[in-house]
Enzyme design. Structure first.
Site, PDB file in Angstrom:
ATOM      1  CD  GLU A 162      -2.740   1.246   2.490  1.00 13.09           C
ATOM      2  OE1 GLU A 162      -3.536   0.297   2.571  1.00 13.09           O
ATOM      3  OE2 GLU A 162      -2.668   2.158   3.328  1.00 13.09           O
TER       4      GLU A 162
ATOM      5  CG  PHE B 234       1.023   7.966   1.879  1.00 11.56           C
ATOM      6  CD1 PHE B 234       1.477   9.286   1.670  1.00 11.56           C
ATOM      7  CD2 PHE B 234       1.793   7.124   2.679  1.00 11.56           C
ATOM      8  CE1 PHE B 234       2.675   9.723   2.232  1.00 11.56           C
ATOM      9  CE2 PHE B 234       2.991   7.561   3.231  1.00 11.56           C
ATOM     10  CZ  PHE B 234       3.435   8.859   3.010  1.00 11.56           C
TER      11      PHE B 234
ATOM     12  N   PRO C  47       2.188  11.244  -2.212  1.00 10.03           N
ATOM     13  CG  PRO C  47       4.224  10.630  -3.120  1.00 10.03           C
ATOM     14  CD  PRO C  47       2.762  10.557  -3.371  1.00 10.03           C
TER      15      PRO C  47
ATOM     16  CD1 TRP D  18     -11.037   9.179  -0.888  1.00  7.09           C
ATOM     17  CD2 TRP D  18     -10.233   8.928  -2.966  1.00  7.09           C
ATOM     18  NE1 TRP D  18     -11.859   9.873  -1.727  1.00  7.09           N
ATOM     19  CE2 TRP D  18     -11.394   9.748  -3.030  1.00  7.09           C
ATOM     20  CE3 TRP D  18      -9.574   8.653  -4.163  1.00  7.09           C
ATOM     21  CZ2 TRP D  18     -11.899  10.274  -4.226  1.00  7.09           C
ATOM     22  CZ3 TRP D  18     -10.082   9.174  -5.338  1.00  7.09           C
ATOM     23  CH2 TRP D  18     -11.221   9.975  -5.364  1.00  7.09           C
TER      24      TRP D  18
ATOM     25  N   PRO E 287     -11.798   1.578  15.598  1.00  2.00           N
ATOM     26  CG  PRO E 287     -10.108   2.831  14.588  1.00  2.00           C
ATOM     27  CD  PRO E 287     -10.892   1.573  14.430  1.00  2.00           C
TER      28      PRO E 287
ATOM     29  CD  GLN F  92      -6.484   0.212  11.169  1.00  3.58           C
ATOM     30  OE1 GLN F  92      -5.652   0.231  10.245  1.00  3.58           O
ATOM     31  NE2 GLN F  92      -7.225   1.260  11.500  1.00  3.58           N
TER      32      GLN F  92
END
Lengths: 631, 631
Positions: free
Chosen positions: B46, B48, B50, B78, B182, B213
């Site tokens: 995975e 993300f 930058p 996302w 959570p 998670q």
């Protein structure tokens, strides 16, 4: 490699440069041009429609044998006044469709209204024929030549008619008369100049090349060609050679055609006229000498033979002229490509029909492209007209006599062992043909594996198709080579056979230890195939790697077409073989039972580098199961 | 060979059984099922988006390197509330299009109206993305979670929305919370049972698999999976593993996610918290232990890594888990296949773009099928958005700093000898990259021929592409192998270079004695190619023979695409290389002159069995012409 410069478009299709038949070029005139550029002389054969069915059958087989020598084309005559038109059409069409050679059909306009001519041309077109020899023609025997009401007067009219109605669809050849037309010039009605003008008219009307009337005076022929060139006739001119077969025939033909024969020839033949063998030998020698002079002159790119449907003299002449390549492969593909338009670029076939190519051509004739066609349900050989098939040598037995002969060869069959004996004798070369094969010839490559094949058959694995593995043989190899020079060819070992269920069980078991083997098997009634294949995909079993080419993979094994083949292969037991014996005979019963109980099996050894396809059978045949096979 | 039983349909496309990435299966859930059937664990990464352009460029290069290890898929997050939606889309799309790995795009529905969600899905679809991770998502930092007017409340709503609007087009993954969500369960608002019911709803709504998670308590994870199974949740569940990178990050993440960390781990890390290297090493060791336990349990078929865009820890873990095959080739084809739908069955490419695959993918992206597309006129690299191209590592220099660095590496160029020196240094491995290459890696197979390549470059033949000849290497060969096990692969030797006209003249002359060589050459302004090829056809230069398959021929040389390539190859002199130097600098002048005067030449040696492609150059370079080259 041929010097293909300047003909790039023509050579861009697959394998033209290795194809002695230039199948990618439908027009004979284009083939001639190509061979001229290559500087490689060619030959062609003329045939006429035989009078009997047996004669037709014999002719097909003769044409097939002679075609193996790769004539550039062959042609079929048109009976005077259209008397043989149906037979001419079917002969031309079948040779074009099944024998992989381009056919030029003769068409005469004598005593025929234009409607009939149109019919002949339409028929030719429907059969995929792309070349016409346009003739005025002789009147039928005993009749005078007459111009029909709406018919044609000269060959020129016919050429014009073809061009007007078909544009460039047909290649057109016309006749040339080195000694003048027998019906005109020689009896004083027409001068040599008139004759030349007449020929120029035919050429201007759209002819592509010229074949001459037969002659024996080479000087006269060469003078004729030079005269043509002076008249501005630039298209190729082929000499028509009629090898002298016997004294009487020679006298009759030269008399009928008013042919000028040099005195030396007349003298020579008179001395041996009672010795048929000597006359024939003289005919060959004379033919060789004439052809040598003509080819050496550079005025003609090839030789046309009036074969009179006879094989030996013409073949002997081309052999002595060294026109048949002997020292390397001349096959453009491992199977003989077809010449009908839609198949000219065909480049892949399933291996199953290797010994039944005519059946394959027929079954797939409506397909746009293999493997895009779909097999119908073919419980029996789906050969449209079985009579035609037999005439073409398909079934092998077209007459009652042939059938009787075949039954005698196979003999009475009282049990499985008798059948095993037939297959074994065939593998040993003691029997000419199996019912599964369309021809009498074993592929020479199978000789390499004949010992293990005999052994398999002796042990009840009845083989009907096979090929040895080949790992990078030169493409010029005489036995297994094909395709352009400078390439390498490959084969995966293949064997296909009928066998009892016990054998098949043992084979699948033994193959578990040999991951390179792929097996498909089915009985006549199985809709699903038994297989150890992990993915049921198409497998190339013959391929070739050539300079500047994509890889060519002309032979494949695929489960889909194996299903279609299986139906045909099983049907042969009943429809071809059992059919030779009387109803309710023990032989029929034996064959019927084998048809019902045997498996048809094919095995591919994917290890073409180091595999031994026969190793697995040693395991199979050593098993105790096998011992009980003949019990 | 994988045990493909029961998945016949899935494996019928080309080479799936050798493709570690299972590119023929667009849905990740199908890939997972396949790998489960094979019993071969996998991993996924995975990333993300930058924050900076430099970061994006670095990420692409990192993803490309990590993808070489063949993750089953990768996914891109996302931003909360859609804050990074544009970047997420372009990252996902470019990875999918250029890097040959299937991308799963995250999509959250928090604080977004359904119109925006639809926009995200439409964007993904347009980019060829076939997998979505459907999340409720966290609110943007500092905001409370709110349901939009026409928006979604739960992940379940998003799954339903995707299925309702796109049917089966997208594969859908949902999140699982081994320790409860959570935001709910842990603070008492939701029970574990509620959480399970919630997950079951998402699955019933149409999810295909679950990623959890992050967690550090393996017992808790295994218990969670067993509970899911008890609840009737049968789809695959992947553990989300976040390797500990450093102490502060670990505390922050586990705090934010309220992650339960076993006391033993807390104790261990507290002792080394000031030693970053030790923490990282501990993180790897812990990750390996966790993954081993999970994989050994048989409850999960693979591991999902939260990489945080970092490379080393995740790679170290999969390496220690032996999840990257090392001892045999894992390439399904000699080039890395693409994963966008229209290219999933792509099986042939011209060799010319071997070092510029992204440029090739871009230029042919609108084609239905190679070689059916038509090359446009491409005087310059036709890379749609050159900025994107540079970001992807295409040009190699996306920032001013990079460009300066590159110019320094190549140095001032005062004459041809300086340029020769650059190429020679590159061939010797002293220079990272030539302007003609998209990556810094030399194919390992070229090491085999590096000595003669250095020699060629030293002598003014500036090579930009080559491959050695290969004659029947096992398909599992680590260096040149590709495709299914049990096959053999082949290559024709190939070399492509820029050279001065004298060299090219001498080459054509010398090649007259070596019929196996085929040469194409052209200057920048030549519309026609110089060649010694007799027929300008497509030539396979890489092919493979496999059990139960047709021959696969994935790399070809053809004159048509060479013309297109030629324009691009020449443009690199000016647009990529010269562009690094100041206007009117001597270096620019040198490069411009070479661009205008050199030939681009490609040479194929068709004799892959016994040829030596370098022999001809010995003749060329021994000629007196050559002596004057540097004069």
């Amino acid at each position: 490699m041929p010097a293909s410069n300047g003909m790039e478009g023509a050579t861009s299709t697959c394998f033209s440069d290795a194809d002695p038949n230039l199948r990618h070029l439908p027009k004979i005139a284009d083939k001639i041009q190509y061979r001229q550029l290559e500087g490689r002389p060619f030959f062609s054969f003329e045939y006429f429609p035989p009078k009997t069915e047996q004669g037709v059958s014999n002719l097909y087989q003769r044409v097939e044998r002679m075609t193996a020598a790769e004539p550039l084309f062959c042609d079929v005559t048109w009976g005077a006044g259209g008397s043989t038109s149906d037979l001419t059409l079917s002969l031309s069409g079948n040779i074009q469709k099944y024998l992989g050679v381009d056919v030029m059909m003769h068409l005469t306009c004598t005593n025929m209204p234009s409607g009939n001519v149109l019919e002949g041309l339409e028929g030719a077109k429907a059969l995929g024929i792309r070349n016409i020899l346009a003739l005025r023609g002789d009147p039928p025997a005993g009749k005078e030549w007459t111009k029909c009401e709406d018919g044609f007067e000269h060959g020129t009219d016919l050429v014009r008619f073809i061009r007007a109605n078909y544009g460039d669809y047909f290649g057109i050849c016309v006749a040339g008369y080195p000694e003048g037309h027998p019906a005109g010039f020689l009896d004083g009605k027409m001068s040599f100049e008139d004759e030349m003008k007449h020929l120029k008219d035919k050429v201007d009307a759209g002819a592509d090349f010229i074949i001459t009337q037969m002659f024996y005076d080479v000087d006269c022929y060469l003078k004729f060609v030079r005269s043509c060139r002076e008249q501005g006739i630039t298209i190729p001119i082929l000499p028509g050679i009629l090898p002298i077969q016997n004294y009487m025939g020679f006298k009759r033909m030269t008399g009928f055609c008013k042919t000028k024969v040099p005195q030396a020839i007349l003298d020579a033949i008179e001395q041996i006229k009672d010795n048929d063998v000597a006359v024939k030998q003289f005919g060959v020698r004379l033919g060789v000498d004439m052809c040598r002079r003509i080819l050496k002159s550079g005025l003609s790119p090839g030789i046309h033979f009036y074969t009179l449907n006879l094989e030996k003299s013409a073949m002997a002449i081309i052999d002595q002229l060294d026109l048949i390549p002997q020292t390397e492969s001349i096959r453009s593909l491992p199977w003989r490509p077809a010449t009908v338009d839609k198949r000219r670029n065909e480049n892949v076939r399933p291996i199953f029909w290797a010994n039944r190519p005519k059946s394959y051509l027929d079954r797939t004739s409506t397909w746009d492209e293999y493997p895009n066609g779909r097999w119908g349900d073919n419980r029996s050989p789906a050969y449209g007209d079985l009579r035609e098939y037999h005439l073409l040598g398909g079934g092998g037995w077209c007459s009652a006599a042939h059938r009787k002969d075949a039954a005698a060869r196979y003999g009475e069959l009282n049990d499985f062992e008798d059948v095993v004996d037939v297959f074994t004798r065939f593998q040993k070369g003691e029997l000419k043909r199996l019912p599964w094969s369309e021809t009498e010839e074993l592929a020479s490559e199978t000789l390499v594996i004949s010992a293990p094949l005999v052994w398999l058959n002796k042990n009840g694995l009845l083989t009907i198709n096979s090929q040895p593995r080949v790992n990078a043989a030169p493409s010029s190899d005489v036995t297994v080579g094909w395709g352009s020079p400078g390439g390498y060819v490959y084969q995966k070992a293949y064997v296909e056979f009928f066998a009892k269920p016990q054998i098949v069980d043992a084979l699948f078991e033994a193959a578990k230890d040999i991951p390179s083997l792929t097996i498909y098997a089915a009985k006549v009634k199985n809709d699903e195939l038994r297989t150890n294949a992990k993915t049921k995909t198409t497998c190339a079993v013959t391929w070739g790697v050539f300079p500047d080419r994509e890889i060519v993979q002309p032979t494949v094994v695929d489960p889909q077409s194996f299903k279609a083949w299986k139906s045909e292969a099983f049907a042969v037991w009943e429809n071809v073989w059992a059919d030779l014996y009387p109803k309710d005979s023990p032989s029929r019963k034996v064959l019927k039972e084998l048809h019902d109980t045997l498996y048809l099996v094919n095995v591919v050894d994917n290890d073409y580098v180091g595999g031994d396809i026969f190793a697995v059978f040693k395991t199979v045949l050593a098993s105790p199961t096998h011992a009980s096979l003949f019990a």
